[in-house]
Motif scaffolding. Sequence first.
Motif: not given
Length: 314
Positions: A6-7, A161-164, A169-174
């Motif tokens: 995500r970083d 750039a618009v948040g794609g 990343a949120k789903v796979l990250g936790g």
Amino acid sequence: MSINSRDDLLNKQAEVNEQIKSYTCRVLVCSGTGCIASGAQKIYDEMATLCERIDGVTVEMQKDVPHVGVVKTGCQGLCELGPLMRIEPYDYQYVHVQPEDCKEIVEKTILEGKPVERLFYKDHDTVCPHPDDIPFLNQQTRIVLENCGKIDAESIDEYIAVGGYQALAKVLGGMTSQEVIDEVTKSGLRGRGGAGFPAGKKWSQVARQAEKTRYVVCNGDEGDPGAFMDGSVMEGDPYKMIEGMTIAAYAVGAEDGYIYVRAEYPLSVKRLRMAIEQAEKYGLLGDNILNSGVNFHLHINRGAGAFVCGEGSA
């Protein structure tokens, strides 16, 4: 460059936004099917050529050399008024643009920041310089198509750039698969077909099957006369669709997905192939996505021109 976390995604987002901010002007040429049919490709080619020559023009005029970006967007929402063009940062909306107008647009808008007023839309006697001034557009709230017409439809960087891919990343990250299904169910998200079938219910049905080999199928074959819901997404913001399919694949435990595209949608096929290739290059599609251990591969199947073709028969 592979995006592994995500970083990395946030860093890429910041990098691309800095590049976009560096432009003095951005020329957004509508390149949806409607505008392409009315000659938008010629507009894009002419603007790209003229803007490449700006250096010599501005030196003669003894002005700062502008940094201009010319990009192809998805549908800008006014197909009958095409070819369409938007100019940032002024947020000018030009309609019925012709190749012979391009030189005046460069000289007045790009170099001087002044509008070419005759290219504005008129609502009866009211001139509408900006998209938000046009009654047909300012009464809309776009959700699925929020990026369409605003970003380069052929650039995964602009989607990032618009948040794609932040949602992925949120789903796979936790999040667990069940948590994803629960969230989609709670949201009330429904399919774009006539039945409006609840997405969460469909995902949960697949996830609980005993058979572990599962697939995600996107039905992009809309045969109803005049229908273009699927086509608008596939050609205007293919990355959003691919990200959604990847989230669905994680939720139901699938490693392969198929996009079933109507045979009469060559532009959708072209942009989907481009988007898949770019996503694979960044590690946002394929094996070990975002270093999560999750694998998902996408394939495109073209329809055969039949009227009724859905995921049940694909």
